[in-house]
Design an enzyme around this catalytic site. Sequence first.
Site, PDB file in Angstrom:
ATOM      1  N   CYS A 168       0.866  -1.184   0.000  1.00 36.03           N
ATOM      2  CA  CYS A 168       0.000   0.000   0.000  1.00 36.03           C
ATOM      3  C   CYS A 168       0.902   1.233   0.000  1.00 36.03           C
ATOM      4  O   CYS A 168       2.062   1.152  -0.392  1.00 36.03           O
ATOM      5  CB  CYS A 168      -0.982  -0.017   1.173  1.00 36.03           C
TER       6      CYS A 168
ATOM      7  N   ARG B  71      -3.559  -0.575   5.131  1.00 37.94           N
ATOM      8  CA  ARG B  71      -4.080  -1.630   4.255  1.00 37.94           C
ATOM      9  C   ARG B  71      -3.157  -2.833   4.123  1.00 37.94           C
ATOM     10  O   ARG B  71      -3.598  -3.972   4.272  1.00 37.94           O
ATOM     11  CB  ARG B  71      -4.387  -1.060   2.867  1.00 37.94           C
TER      12      ARG B  71
ATOM     13  N   ASP C 173      -8.087   3.836   0.788  1.00 40.53           N
ATOM     14  CA  ASP C 173      -7.248   4.092   1.956  1.00 40.53           C
ATOM     15  C   ASP C 173      -8.134   4.609   3.086  1.00 40.53           C
ATOM     16  O   ASP C 173      -8.729   5.680   2.975  1.00 40.53           O
ATOM     17  CB  ASP C 173      -6.182   5.120   1.606  1.00 40.53           C
TER      18      ASP C 173
END
Length: 157
Positions: free
Chosen positions: A8, A14, A122
């Site tokens: 990420c 994440r 996100d």
Amino acid sequence: MAAVLLVCTANICRSPMAEAIFKARLGEVFKTVASAGVHADPHGGPVDARAAAALARHDYSLERKWRSRRVEPEQLGQYDLVLVMEAEHLESLRRKAPPEHHARIQLLTTFVPEMAGQDIPDPYFGPVAGFDAVIGMIERAAGSLQMAAREGRLKFS
């Protein structure tokens, strides 16, 4: 068995959540499960507290010594599959990686037909519920990968 790297932006939300989920659900598919960030702090840091809390709510956890790390292009050859959360990550890593590694770098959602081509959002700047939603998306991708492996559709070069 194969190795997977989950990527990420900063490796604090994440991708560490994906690492915990993949370790719990895909241990028979991937011998090595790791995560990193395209723009992670080079000194490393802890997982975001909201991500850790969301993992705990869903009965997942990371190792106590877990620290974020930045993905380096020369590391990409160590993984059979590099799964990224956003198209921007895909483009960034493919620009930096040698051409022979491009095919192994893919969007995580590639393996979820109803989400193919979409980014995993996100949750960092949003409400706590966003972390739970992201966990659900990652779980769906993990389930699709598990099914593909069982059916022999998941091939590594």
